[in-house]
Scaffold this active site. Structure first.
Site, PDB file in Angstrom:
ATOM      1  CD1 TRP A 155      42.351  43.718  54.312  1.00  0.00           C
ATOM      2  CD2 TRP A 155      44.361  43.020  53.644  1.00  0.00           C
ATOM      3  NE1 TRP A 155      42.169  42.584  53.545  1.00  0.00           N
ATOM      4  CE2 TRP A 155      43.383  42.125  53.133  1.00  0.00           C
ATOM      5  CE3 TRP A 155      45.703  42.765  53.367  1.00  0.00           C
ATOM      6  CZ2 TRP A 155      43.713  41.019  52.345  1.00  0.00           C
ATOM      7  CZ3 TRP A 155      46.044  41.663  52.590  1.00  0.00           C
ATOM      8  CH2 TRP A 155      45.052  40.802  52.086  1.00  0.00           C
ATOM      9  NE  ARG A 164      44.937  53.869  43.802  1.00  0.00           N
ATOM     10  CZ  ARG A 164      44.978  52.595  43.386  1.00  0.00           C
ATOM     11  NH1 ARG A 164      46.007  52.177  42.675  1.00  0.00           N
ATOM     12  NH2 ARG A 164      44.017  51.757  43.685  1.00  0.00           N
ATOM     13  N   PRO A 180      40.648  53.731  58.078  1.00  0.00           N
ATOM     14  CG  PRO A 180      42.272  53.779  59.766  1.00  0.00           C
ATOM     15  CD  PRO A 180      40.967  54.410  59.347  1.00  0.00           C
ATOM     16  CB  SER A 234      35.240  42.677  48.701  1.00  0.00           C
ATOM     17  OG  SER A 234      34.158  43.085  49.509  1.00  0.00           O
ATOM     18  CD  GLU A 255      41.020  49.107  43.128  1.00  0.00           C
ATOM     19  OE1 GLU A 255      40.661  47.948  42.775  1.00  0.00           O
ATOM     20  OE2 GLU A 255      41.886  49.333  43.967  1.00  0.00           O
ATOM     21  CD  GLU A 386      40.430  39.801  43.888  1.00  0.00           C
ATOM     22  OE1 GLU A 386      41.254  40.655  43.531  1.00  0.00           O
ATOM     23  OE2 GLU A 386      39.332  40.088  44.405  1.00  0.00           O
ATOM     24  CB  SER A 446      50.523  50.171  39.975  1.00  0.00           C
ATOM     25  OG  SER A 446      49.563  49.189  40.281  1.00  0.00           O
TER      26      SER A 446
END
Length: 485
Positions: A155, A164, A180, A234, A255, A386, A446
């Site tokens: 999100w 990407r 999504p 996550s 990722e 995190e 990035s």
């Protein structure tokens, strides 16, 4: 704003057609800046996921045969359309995700660049031809699309994380089923319409929005005809998905989470370090896997660095992302804001001091003030977890060895940042950090032309760069007998 929302498709996109979910159900998408409902969209079911797989499988053979130049030209047209409509795409993103319009525009340009980059990579898929060393034959190595792929996007970057993954898949000749995020699905639905306009054939891209990731992912990964999964999210969820891919041995790109260290050595340019810290911490309101999560500062400059960073963070304007001059928007949800409150509270209970911020804003929207924490003790949870919010916890170190040890003291290994004027140290520490990426004297790593990804619990596989398309290609070896003349 109503016009932008009104133009967005709100159904599932399967086999080139917009359609309602199998049971007709819908779910709401809200603006995190004011908690108002933006619209209702189709809530995909397992039957919809199965239909998307059939569409992707059916389209795969013809799409794989499509000349690379044609695939590249579709991506190039999509890049141009995104560039032309950057303002509208940015506004949509701000409404559903919360980031400022300035940040949303930057993401649109960044997202579009993946299409331009992979439009060029499509025609550079290579192989090789060579005589056998022992003679008597030839070796031909060619590369072919891996096949239908499941792409699951997060999100926090609702457009860039889509392009990407979609960019290299299209360039390689793979069809796709995209799930999504529930919180920010509108940008992806809009992207599907844009790619259709750019000429992408029916069935190549299928988008199934849903309130239940399991409901979509399980039937897709359970189908052995789906040959690859790419996931951004996550580490906890990533581990479960790796297990799900095991029975059918589907290829994976993961990722996952990050806990990025930000090292400031005593010889650093403090002005550059502070600006880099704000960039690395506050991009996307701090809701980024590459956000600086722990600031380790050399003792001689720690007090001055803290003072300057506090001044910068305190000067950031917070508000709804559509307001002029706003640089810090809301967090994505009340749950995410509660997590930030909890981690800051734990650090303060253990002795840390908030030199600015340290609290949420009252009223509508999920806002949390930009925060700097000094004197954060070793046991604080915020150094291990995190934070995904606008909070910069600062600790100190005495020498280079300690700095490297502190930076690597985590299960994650996505990115690290370091600031120093010493070139030898920059290379030495950069190579020593157990991360997939390192920012040296910059807070921004990035780059569509560079490989993005991590090590350890931050996942595996790379997105972007020349390496990005490799994730969507299989290598085939042809042994050719050549007789004597």
């Amino acid at each position: 704003m109503d016009d932008v929302i009104g133009r967005i498709p709100k159904q599932l996109f399967i086999d080139g057609k917009w359609q309602d979910s199998a049971d007709g159900s819908t779910f709401g998408v809200d603006d995190p800046g004011n908690e108002q409902r933006l619209c209702e969209i189709a809530d995909g079911q397992s039957a919809d996921a199965e239909a998307a797989v059939e569409a992707a499988v059916t389209a795969q053979e013809s799409w794989a045969r499509t000349p690379p130049r044609e695939r590249g030209e579709i991506l190039r047209r999509a890049f141009e359309l995104m560039t032309e409509r950057a303002d509208e795409l940015a506004l949509l993103m701000t409404l559903e995700m919360g980031k400022s319009l300035k940040e949303s525009r930057a993401e649109v340009i960044y997202a579009a660049e993946f299409f331009r980059w992979f439009s060029e990579e499509a025609v550079r898929i290579d192989g090789r031809y060579s005589p056998n060393p022992a003679g008597g034959g030839r070796t031909i190595v060619t590369r072919q699309p891996v096949g239908p792929c499941l792409l699951v996007t997060p999100w926090n970057f609702p457009l860039a994380m889509g392009t990407r993954k979609i960019g290299p898949a299209v360039a390689a000749g793979c069809t796709m089923i995209v799930k999504p995020p529930q919180l920010t699905p509108l940008s992806m639905l809009n992207l599907a319409a844009l790619l259709t306009e750019a000429g992408l054939p029916d069935g190549v891209l299928n988008v199934v929005s849903s309130t239940s990731a399991t409901r979509i992912v399980n039937p897709v990964l359970g189908d052995a005809r789906v040959r690859k999964m790419s996931f951004t999210g996550s580490t906890e969820v990533g581990r479960k998905l790796v297990e799900q891919c095991a029975p059918n041995l589907q290829r994976m790109s993961m990722e996952l989470g990050g806990n990025a260290p930000f090292l400031v050595f005593a010889d650093a340019d403090l002005d550059a370090a502070v600006q880099g810290a704000v960039t690395a911490k506050m991009r996307n309101n701090g809701e980024s896997c590459v956000a600086a999560n722990r600031f380790h500062v050399a003792e001689p400059v720690a007090e001055e660095f803290t003072r300057r960073l506090t001044e910068k963070m305190a000067g950031l304007r917070i508000g709804h992302g559509t307001e002029e001059g706003v640089s810090v928007g809301p967090l994505i949800s009340d749950g995410q804001r509660d997590k930030v409150i909890e981690l800051v509270g734990d650090a303060r209970d253990r002795g840390a001091t908030a030199t600015t911020g340290g609290e949420p804003l009252d009223g509508k929207g999920f806002f949390y003030r930009p925060t700097v924490l000094s004197g954060v003790p070793e046991g604080a949870r915020i150094l291990r977890e995190e934070v995904f919010g606008p909070v910069a916890p600062i600790t100190t170190f005495t020498d280079e060895d300690e700095a490297v040890a502190l930076a690597g003291d985590t299960e994650f290994g996505l990115v690290g940042y370091l600031f120093t004027r010493d070139l030898d140290r920059a290379i030495r520490v950069g190579e020593a950090l157990p991360t997939g990426m390192v920012g040296i004297n910059t807070g921004l790593v990035s780059n569509p032309a560079a490989p993005f990804g991590g090590v350890k619990a931050s996942g595996f596989g790379r997105e972007g760069g020349h390496e990005g398309i490799d994730e969507y290609l299989d290598t085939k070896y042809l042994a050719v007998a050549v007789g004597a003349h």
